[in-house]
Design a protein around this motif. Structure first.
Motif, PDB file in Angstrom:
ATOM      1  N   VAL A 182      67.459  44.867  35.426  1.00 12.48           N
ATOM      2  CA  VAL A 182      67.380  44.786  33.998  1.00 12.48           C
ATOM      3  C   VAL A 182      65.587  45.520  33.802  1.00 12.48           C
ATOM      4  N   TRP A 183      65.508  46.324  32.838  1.00 14.03           N
ATOM      5  CA  TRP A 183      64.361  46.927  32.840  1.00 14.03           C
ATOM      6  C   TRP A 183      64.176  46.749  31.101  1.00 14.03           C
ATOM      7  N   SER A 211      67.161  37.722  34.404  1.00 10.01           N
ATOM      8  CA  SER A 211      66.284  38.169  35.109  1.00 10.01           C
ATOM      9  C   SER A 211      65.836  39.745  35.147  1.00 10.01           C
ATOM     10  N   VAL A 212      64.465  39.648  34.675  1.00 12.66           N
ATOM     11  CA  VAL A 212      63.988  41.044  34.532  1.00 12.66           C
ATOM     12  C   VAL A 212      63.269  41.540  35.610  1.00 12.66           C
ATOM     13  N   ASP A 213      63.662  42.745  35.983  1.00 14.01           N
ATOM     14  CA  ASP A 213      62.701  43.582  36.980  1.00 14.01           C
ATOM     15  C   ASP A 213      61.739  44.250  36.696  1.00 14.01           C
ATOM     16  N   TYR A 214      61.735  44.828  35.195  1.00  8.09           N
ATOM     17  CA  TYR A 214      60.683  45.611  34.909  1.00  8.09           C
ATOM     18  C   TYR A 214      60.538  45.384  33.253  1.00  8.09           C
ATOM     19  N   LYS A 233      58.063  38.640  40.551  1.00 11.34           N
ATOM     20  CA  LYS A 233      59.026  39.813  40.786  1.00 11.34           C
ATOM     21  C   LYS A 233      58.984  40.692  39.817  1.00 11.34           C
ATOM     22  N   THR A 234      58.700  40.407  38.479  1.00  5.72           N
ATOM     23  CA  THR A 234      58.565  41.529  37.344  1.00  5.72           C
ATOM     24  C   THR A 234      57.502  42.339  37.456  1.00  5.72           C
ATOM     25  N   LYS A 235      57.784  43.601  37.599  1.00  2.62           N
ATOM     26  CA  LYS A 235      56.836  44.831  37.409  1.00  2.62           C
ATOM     27  C   LYS A 235      56.631  44.990  35.992  1.00  2.62           C
ATOM     28  N   LEU A 236      55.203  45.278  35.889  1.00  6.84           N
ATOM     29  CA  LEU A 236      54.699  45.713  34.769  1.00  6.84           C
ATOM     30  C   LEU A 236      54.464  47.469  34.598  1.00  6.84           C
ATOM     31  N   VAL A 237      54.964  48.199  33.518  1.00  6.35           N
ATOM     32  CA  VAL A 237      54.982  49.449  33.632  1.00  6.35           C
ATOM     33  C   VAL A 237      54.372  50.177  32.536  1.00  6.35           C
TER      34      VAL A 237
END
Length: 613
Positions: A182-183, A211-214, A233-237
């Motif tokens: 999920v993003w 569960s948020v990946d991005y 594990k969550t990436k910030l973009v």
């Protein structure tokens, strides 16, 4: 051995999804192969920051077909895209603080809210701009239960409108995947904060359930505010908007961040940029050389994702309306690879990455189909011109084709239509007065046999074909009238001289030419082949195509060495064994219409419960 010179080797239920796959013309086996291929890629195959394959990010799911962020858009994206496809949700907040997935902050653009609540229109200032519409923060989640999602792009079919608005926490539960990738994209944190809603608190509150990946945002201040508070594990973009626009959370333009990527890296692990940041275009929509932003991002330790991909969007003319070619320019052919692409048609992105990106380096036997040009590279240059043929050869065609027409002085030439109105600018010349009515061919026109070769070659310009011009989709406008016409003799000389498997001669209107002009087109073509030296060699194959069985019968009786190809009538599907045996008496191969004979279109009906009938 075949050659590859420069070729691009660049909640509605299962029934609804499969029916929509037919609607979109998706090839299931190819995409199954795409997923398998992607899973087996070696890390060194791609020039991403990690070395892994680029990630496919499905914007609102498969929003190119279904309404953005609908249950079926998400399900469909997972069903037919790459195995690790990430689902994108644009988060908006309701009046009671519930996060919902909605494509646009103005709900009028993507839902039925204006019909359900016609008096609830409001005006707000968002990022310094006054906007009037319907906004999620004016409605409770309970009120939005009676509002349904609609297709936001008017040129797309509305047949799948009618899905319920999803809350962010509902997203995992509607999918047959235990933990979908999920993003979450947070576009307007400042706006919601101004109206008493806290996006940061909401995102942090759902971490146990989703569960948020991005997490991405065009507000760097928001990312800075949640950095260190989300799961590791969550990436910030950081999402870049137009270069001249201002990020109000930092009070800097997005363009200014390009020279300070190390600062961005101190907050985020990646950036997302519009694709024109990477491949800029001219004012007339042609590609310019790529920028160095991918290399600069990777040098700073940042992943870089490209946005704005959709199959039905006008893309630079260099791609000839082929979205696969565009993806390949971002993941391999450009000499670099982005770390992911944000697409409204994730199935195509998956195919580009899984099947085509490294086709030449793959050890899998992909077969050796014969590639035959269609009037040369007629999608790039005017039909049957020298430019079209040279482009087809450079693109890797095995065989180039010539539909033979006859001028009034008996010259054989290559022209896709006997009617010059279709293929030249004759209508804007004095020769337009030569128009005549020929019932055996069509109603009216200026025909090749109305003019001499010198008339055509010296006074007319070719005209590029644009089958979808009624939708304002035109081809390669810089070259609309470029290129030279070719005599059949010039075409045959080119075929003999170039690295080709052979040539194809297309015979049309043979009976009319014999009856009205006294020209035996079969004998004339045989003579031309002989003069060009095709009788005394075996390296080049000659194919002769016609929809007139009498033409092919005659060539068969003459014991021709050419391969004879019969054009079947449009709409032919299944045929009897006796019919096939009859065709085999005068032809070695057949040409069938792809639209009406191989993949026929289905008319789909959507009932009130959104089941496909």
């Amino acid at each position: 051995m075949r050659r590859c010179r420069g070729r691009h080797d660049g909640g509605g239920g299962v029934a609804a999804s499969l029916a929509a796959a037919l609607l979109c013309g998706c090839v299931m086996l190819a995409l199954a192969g795409a997923g398998a291929a992607q899973g087996s890629r070696l890390p060194s195959t791609y020039k991403t920051l990690s070395g892994d394959s680029p990630r496919v990010v499905a914007k609102g799911g498969f929003s190119g077909v279904f309404p953005d962020s609908s249950s079926n858009a998400y399900s469909f994206a997972l069903m037919l895209s790459a195995p690790n496809t990430t689902l994108w949700c644009d988060v908006q907040l309701t009046k009671d603080g519930v996060g919902v997935c909605l494509r646009d902050i103005d709900m009028q653009n993507c839902t039925s809210v204006a019909q359900r609540y016609p008096t609830r229109k409001r005006t707000y200032v968002i990022d310094g701009v006054r906007k009037t519409g319907w906004f999620a923060l004016d409605f409770t989640m309970a009120e939005l239960q009676s509002v349904f999602l609609t297709q936001a792009i008017w040129s797309r079919s509305p047949r799948f409108d009618g899905y319920s608005i999803l809350s962010v926490t509902e997203l995992p539960s509607i999918l047959d995947v235990k933990q979908p990738s999920v993003w979450l994209n947070v576009q307007h944190d400042i706006f919601y904060k101004e109206h008493g809603l806290n996006m940061r608190n909401y995102i942090l509150s759902i971490q146990k359930n989703v569960s948020v990946d991005y997490i991405s945002s065009p507000e760097l201040g928001f990312l800075q505010n949640i950095s260190g508070r989300v799961h590791r594990k969550t990436k910030l973009v950081f999402r870049f908007l137009d270069k001249d626009l201002l990020d109000y959370s930092i009070h800097q333009t997005y363009g200014s961040f390009l020279s300070n990527l190390t600062f961005v890296k101190s907050i985020a692990s990646g950036i997302m940029v519009p694709k024109i940041y990477i491949w800029p275009v001219t004012k007339d929509n042609y590609l310019q050389p790529p920028t160095s932003i991918v290399a600069e991002a990777h040098s700073a330790g940042l992943e870089i994702y490209a946005s704005d991909f959709a199959n039905d969007r006008i893309i630079p003319y260099n791609y000839s309306y082929d979205p696969l070619a565009e993806y390949l320019n971002f993941i391999s052919d450009g000499g670099f690879s982005v770390d992911g692409v944000l697409s409204e048609h994730p199935i195509t992105a998956s195919e580009a990455i899984g099947c085509f990106a490294n086709l030449n380096s793959s050890k899998t036997d992909h077969g050796e189909p014969l590639i035959i040009s269609h009037n040369g590279a007629s999608g790039d240059y005017p039909d049957c011109t020298d430019l079209a043929y040279h482009s087809a050869i450079n693109d890797g065609a095995d065989v180039i084709d010539c539909p033979v027409q006859v001028t009034s002085d008996g010259t054989l030439m290559c022209m896709s239509s006997i009617n010059l109105l279709d293929t030249t600018n004759v209508q804007r010349t004095p020769f337009s007065s030569r128009a005549s009515v020929v019932s055996e061919i069509q109603a009216t026109g200026v025909f090749t046999f109305n003019l001499t070769w010198d008339d055509i070659n010296s006074s007319l310009q070719p005209k590029i074909s644009s089958p979808l011009s009624q939708y304002y989709i035109i081809r390669n406008p810089r070259y609309t009238n470029q290129g030279k016409f070719l005599k059949l003799s010039d075409f045959l000389a080119m075929g003999m001289d170039k690295d080709l498997s052979g040539v194809m001669i297309i015979i049309e209107n043979a009976a009319f030419l014999a009856k009205s002009l006294g020209i035996d087109i079969v004998d004339s073509i045989n003579a031309a082949l002989s003069v060009a030296g095709y009788d005394n060699q075996t390296a080049k194959e000659v194919l002769i195509q016609s929809k007139d069985s009498a033409v092919l019968f005659k060539l068969k009786q003459q014991k021709t060495k050419c391969k004879l190809v019969y054009t079947l009538p449009s709409g032919i599907g299944d045929v009897s064994t006796s019919s096939l045996e009859a065709v085999k008496k005068f032809a070695d191969a057949v040409v069938v219409d792809k639209a009406n004979s191989i993949f026929t279109s289905k008319v789909l009906i959507v009932s009130s419960d959104r089941t496909i009938l």
